[in-house]
Design a protein around this motif. Sequence first.
Motif, PDB file in Angstrom:
ATOM      1  N   GLN A   6      17.678  10.131  -1.908  1.00  0.00           N
ATOM      2  CA  GLN A   6      16.277  10.262  -1.507  1.00  0.00           C
ATOM      3  C   GLN A   6      15.344  10.496  -2.693  1.00  0.00           C
ATOM      4  O   GLN A   6      14.118  10.428  -2.564  1.00  0.00           O
ATOM      5  CB  GLN A   6      16.132  11.412  -0.511  1.00  0.00           C
ATOM      6  CG  GLN A   6      16.832  11.184   0.812  1.00  0.00           C
ATOM      7  CD  GLN A   6      16.732  12.384   1.731  1.00  0.00           C
ATOM      8  OE1 GLN A   6      15.691  13.037   1.807  1.00  0.00           O
ATOM      9  NE2 GLN A   6      17.807  12.690   2.436  1.00  0.00           N
ATOM     10  N   ILE A   7      15.914  10.768  -3.857  1.00  0.00           N
ATOM     11  CA  ILE A   7      15.103  11.038  -5.042  1.00  0.00           C
ATOM     12  C   ILE A   7      14.537   9.735  -5.601  1.00  0.00           C
ATOM     13  O   ILE A   7      15.248   8.739  -5.734  1.00  0.00           O
ATOM     14  CB  ILE A   7      15.943  11.758  -6.118  1.00  0.00           C
ATOM     15  CG1 ILE A   7      16.309  13.170  -5.636  1.00  0.00           C
ATOM     16  CG2 ILE A   7      15.214  11.827  -7.442  1.00  0.00           C
ATOM     17  CD1 ILE A   7      17.249  13.908  -6.568  1.00  0.00           C
ATOM     18  N   ASP A   8      13.246   9.749  -5.921  1.00  0.00           N
ATOM     19  CA  ASP A   8      12.588   8.606  -6.539  1.00  0.00           C
ATOM     20  C   ASP A   8      13.029   8.538  -8.000  1.00  0.00           C
ATOM     21  O   ASP A   8      12.657   9.384  -8.819  1.00  0.00           O
ATOM     22  CB  ASP A   8      11.069   8.773  -6.447  1.00  0.00           C
ATOM     23  CG  ASP A   8      10.295   7.599  -7.037  1.00  0.00           C
ATOM     24  OD1 ASP A   8      10.939   6.717  -7.650  1.00  0.00           O
ATOM     25  OD2 ASP A   8       9.062   7.580  -6.897  1.00  0.00           O
ATOM     26  N   LYS A   9      13.816   7.539  -8.322  1.00  0.00           N
ATOM     27  CA  LYS A   9      14.377   7.425  -9.673  1.00  0.00           C
ATOM     28  C   LYS A   9      13.307   7.163 -10.728  1.00  0.00           C
ATOM     29  O   LYS A   9      13.560   7.335 -11.921  1.00  0.00           O
ATOM     30  CB  LYS A   9      15.424   6.300  -9.712  1.00  0.00           C
ATOM     31  CG  LYS A   9      16.602   6.509  -8.746  1.00  0.00           C
ATOM     32  CD  LYS A   9      17.331   7.829  -9.023  1.00  0.00           C
ATOM     33  CE  LYS A   9      18.599   7.958  -8.181  1.00  0.00           C
ATOM     34  NZ  LYS A   9      18.345   8.042  -6.752  1.00  0.00           N
ATOM     35  N   ILE A  12      11.726  11.103 -11.915  1.00  0.00           N
ATOM     36  CA  ILE A  12      12.644  12.206 -12.201  1.00  0.00           C
ATOM     37  C   ILE A  12      11.981  13.163 -13.193  1.00  0.00           C
ATOM     38  O   ILE A  12      11.445  12.729 -14.215  1.00  0.00           O
ATOM     39  CB  ILE A  12      13.966  11.688 -12.820  1.00  0.00           C
ATOM     40  CG1 ILE A  12      14.645  10.694 -11.873  1.00  0.00           C
ATOM     41  CG2 ILE A  12      14.891  12.848 -13.159  1.00  0.00           C
ATOM     42  CD1 ILE A  12      15.156  11.315 -10.611  1.00  0.00           C
ATOM     43  N   ALA A  55      21.427  13.080 -11.500  1.00  0.00           N
ATOM     44  CA  ALA A  55      20.026  12.729 -11.245  1.00  0.00           C
ATOM     45  C   ALA A  55      19.334  12.203 -12.497  1.00  0.00           C
ATOM     46  O   ALA A  55      18.166  11.819 -12.444  1.00  0.00           O
ATOM     47  CB  ALA A  55      19.269  13.947 -10.713  1.00  0.00           C
ATOM     48  N   TYR A 225      18.641  19.035  -5.887  1.00  0.00           N
ATOM     49  CA  TYR A 225      17.991  17.816  -5.396  1.00  0.00           C
ATOM     50  C   TYR A 225      16.804  18.148  -4.484  1.00  0.00           C
ATOM     51  O   TYR A 225      15.783  17.462  -4.512  1.00  0.00           O
ATOM     52  CB  TYR A 225      18.998  16.943  -4.661  1.00  0.00           C
ATOM     53  CG  TYR A 225      20.164  16.492  -5.517  1.00  0.00           C
ATOM     54  CD1 TYR A 225      20.011  16.337  -6.899  1.00  0.00           C
ATOM     55  CD2 TYR A 225      21.417  16.230  -4.965  1.00  0.00           C
ATOM     56  CE1 TYR A 225      21.071  15.930  -7.688  1.00  0.00           C
ATOM     57  CE2 TYR A 225      22.473  15.824  -5.761  1.00  0.00           C
ATOM     58  CZ  TYR A 225      22.312  15.681  -7.119  1.00  0.00           C
ATOM     59  OH  TYR A 225      23.368  15.286  -7.904  1.00  0.00           O
ATOM     60  N   ILE A 228      13.921  18.927  -6.719  1.00  0.00           N
ATOM     61  CA  ILE A 228      13.374  17.715  -7.337  1.00  0.00           C
ATOM     62  C   ILE A 228      12.535  16.933  -6.335  1.00  0.00           C
ATOM     63  O   ILE A 228      11.448  16.439  -6.656  1.00  0.00           O
ATOM     64  CB  ILE A 228      14.506  16.844  -7.909  1.00  0.00           C
ATOM     65  CG1 ILE A 228      15.158  17.545  -9.110  1.00  0.00           C
ATOM     66  CG2 ILE A 228      13.968  15.466  -8.323  1.00  0.00           C
ATOM     67  CD1 ILE A 228      16.361  16.807  -9.683  1.00  0.00           C
ATOM     68  N   ILE A 229      13.017  16.822  -5.095  1.00  0.00           N
ATOM     69  CA  ILE A 229      12.258  16.119  -4.055  1.00  0.00           C
ATOM     70  C   ILE A 229      10.938  16.832  -3.784  1.00  0.00           C
ATOM     71  O   ILE A 229       9.881  16.207  -3.638  1.00  0.00           O
ATOM     72  CB  ILE A 229      13.096  15.995  -2.770  1.00  0.00           C
ATOM     73  CG1 ILE A 229      14.272  15.030  -3.004  1.00  0.00           C
ATOM     74  CG2 ILE A 229      12.238  15.517  -1.603  1.00  0.00           C
ATOM     75  CD1 ILE A 229      15.295  15.023  -1.887  1.00  0.00           C
ATOM     76  N   GLN A 232       8.581  15.997  -6.504  1.00  0.00           N
ATOM     77  CA  GLN A 232       8.056  14.636  -6.419  1.00  0.00           C
ATOM     78  C   GLN A 232       6.986  14.483  -5.339  1.00  0.00           C
ATOM     79  O   GLN A 232       6.229  13.508  -5.351  1.00  0.00           O
ATOM     80  CB  GLN A 232       9.207  13.657  -6.172  1.00  0.00           C
ATOM     81  CG  GLN A 232      10.156  13.549  -7.353  1.00  0.00           C
ATOM     82  CD  GLN A 232      11.255  12.520  -7.147  1.00  0.00           C
ATOM     83  OE1 GLN A 232      11.612  12.181  -6.006  1.00  0.00           O
ATOM     84  NE2 GLN A 232      11.816  12.016  -8.239  1.00  0.00           N
TER      85      GLN A 232
END
Length: 249
Positions: A6-9, A12, A55, A225, A228-229, A232
């Motif tokens: 689900q993380i936008d690469k 990051i 990540a 994670y 991080i989400i 973002q």
Amino acid sequence: MSLLDQIDKERIPVHVAVIMDGNGRWAKQRDLDRTFGHKEGVSAVRRAIEAASKAEVRFLTLYTFSTENWKRPEAEVKALMSLMIQAVANETPELVKNNVRVKVIGDIDRLPSDTKGALDYCLSSTSVCTGTTVVLALSYSSKWELTNAMRNIAKDIDQKKIVSEDINEDLVNSYLLTKDIPDPDILIRTGGELRISNFLLWQIAYSELYFTDELWPDFNEDSLYKAIIDFQNRERRFGKTSEQVSQKS
């Protein structure tokens, strides 16, 4: 879909800093000695490093031992130093295998010689690694770092290497231990406390702050994670208006 997926690469955070809090309370909740909490904390460090690598976070700074921690009971400090030696020795081969580089910031001269020896071996062994850089803040506090920087600036002015008119943000940055490390994009604190505890005060001027009640020994890959989400989903304005930020993007 996993949290990692689900993380936008494309967004990051380059640098994640962590105040690892809650080892003692974790142990107390289980009627165990605080040392057991610190041992479990080492496992959480391993999980955090693995998660950061997956990540593709470039820098992960861990507040491992503050200058204020020297005031703790002597037995606990000795146990922490012994645990640190053991952990560094055990983890170094795996860090090299996973292409993780280790750096240290802090008043290292205060560390026992055997602790310094283990760290030197780890730093040397991982120096060729090109993946995630793990920065251990050991015997560190921000006030100590800034005081040390001011002292060195004054010394260089006395020696006529610089003049007072040269002093600006970039010059101050160049005298900090983190001069070769980008400022943290996000600062995570575990354990439910809502304070910074003398950590990277200059560097986190525009960092996003993320607090979680989760005690450090319970911190795992998904914990990182989630942070991080959350990062973002925030708008970073750096003093600008939302309209200015949206126009730039």
